[in-house]
Design a protein around this motif. Structure first.
Motif, short mmCIF file in Angstrom:
data_model
loop_
_atom_site.label_atom_id
_atom_site.label_comp_id
_atom_site.label_asym_id
_atom_site.label_seq_id
_atom_site.Cartn_x
_atom_site.Cartn_y
_atom_site.Cartn_z
N LEU A 133 0.83 -1.22 0.00
CA LEU A 133 0.00 0.00 0.00
C LEU A 133 0.85 1.26 0.00
CD1 LEU A 133 -2.96 -0.74 2.44
CD2 LEU A 133 -3.03 -0.53 -0.03
N LEU B 275 -7.17 -2.02 -2.91
CA LEU B 275 -6.58 -1.68 -4.20
C LEU B 275 -7.63 -1.84 -5.29
CD1 LEU B 275 -3.15 -3.59 -4.12
CD2 LEU B 275 -3.63 -1.24 -3.40
N LEU C 198 2.37 1.86 -3.42
CA LEU C 198 1.38 2.37 -4.36
C LEU C 198 0.97 3.80 -4.01
CD1 LEU C 198 -0.77 -0.79 -4.95
CD2 LEU C 198 0.42 0.54 -6.69
N LEU D 100 -4.22 2.35 -5.98
CA LEU D 100 -5.00 2.45 -4.76
C LEU D 100 -6.48 2.56 -5.10
CD1 LEU D 100 -2.99 5.03 -2.64
CD2 LEU D 100 -3.15 2.56 -2.26
N PHE E 19 -2.10 -2.45 -10.83
CA PHE E 19 -2.81 -2.07 -9.61
C PHE E 19 -2.63 -0.59 -9.29
CE2 PHE E 19 -1.80 -6.51 -9.45
CZ PHE E 19 -2.99 -7.08 -9.04
N THR F 1 -7.07 -6.25 -3.47
CA THR F 1 -8.09 -5.80 -4.42
C THR F 1 -9.45 -6.39 -4.05
OG1 THR F 1 -6.45 -5.62 -6.18
CG2 THR F 1 -8.75 -5.79 -6.85
#
Length: 90
Positions: free
Chosen positions: A23, A72, A26, A82, A80, A67
């Motif tokens: 996380l 995500l 990203l 957020l 991918f 996801t």
């Protein structure tokens, strides 16, 4: 590892460290609905060797789980970003 379903007010700290690292990476590289990041790019950003085992086991599987739980988004298969909700809470 259990990944809770994202809901307003649930911080990334509720996730295991490996998921938090994905996380955080990203969050620094993409935005909701914007640029997406591939599993290979995630692996490199996490400092992992680009082997099939690392990409599948340590990146793709956790990213898919994030996801599925709303952390995500995967607008294009294998890429991918957020999700809107977690990005707004960060």
């Amino acid at each position: 590892m259990i990944v809770p379903v994202w809901r307003p007010g649930l911080a990334a700290g509720a996730l295991a460290v490996d998921y938090q690292r994905i996380l955080a990476l990203l969050a620094g590289r993409s935005s909701p609905g914007g640029e997406t990041v591939s599993c290979q790019e995630l692996a490199a950003g996490l400092g992992l060797e680009p082997t099939s085992a690392n990409i599948e086991g340590r990146v793709r599987s956790p990213a898919k789980r994030l996801t599925d739980r709303g952390w995500l988004a995967e607008p294009v298969p294998g890429r991918f970003t957020l999700a809107v909700g977690p990005a707004a809470d960060s």
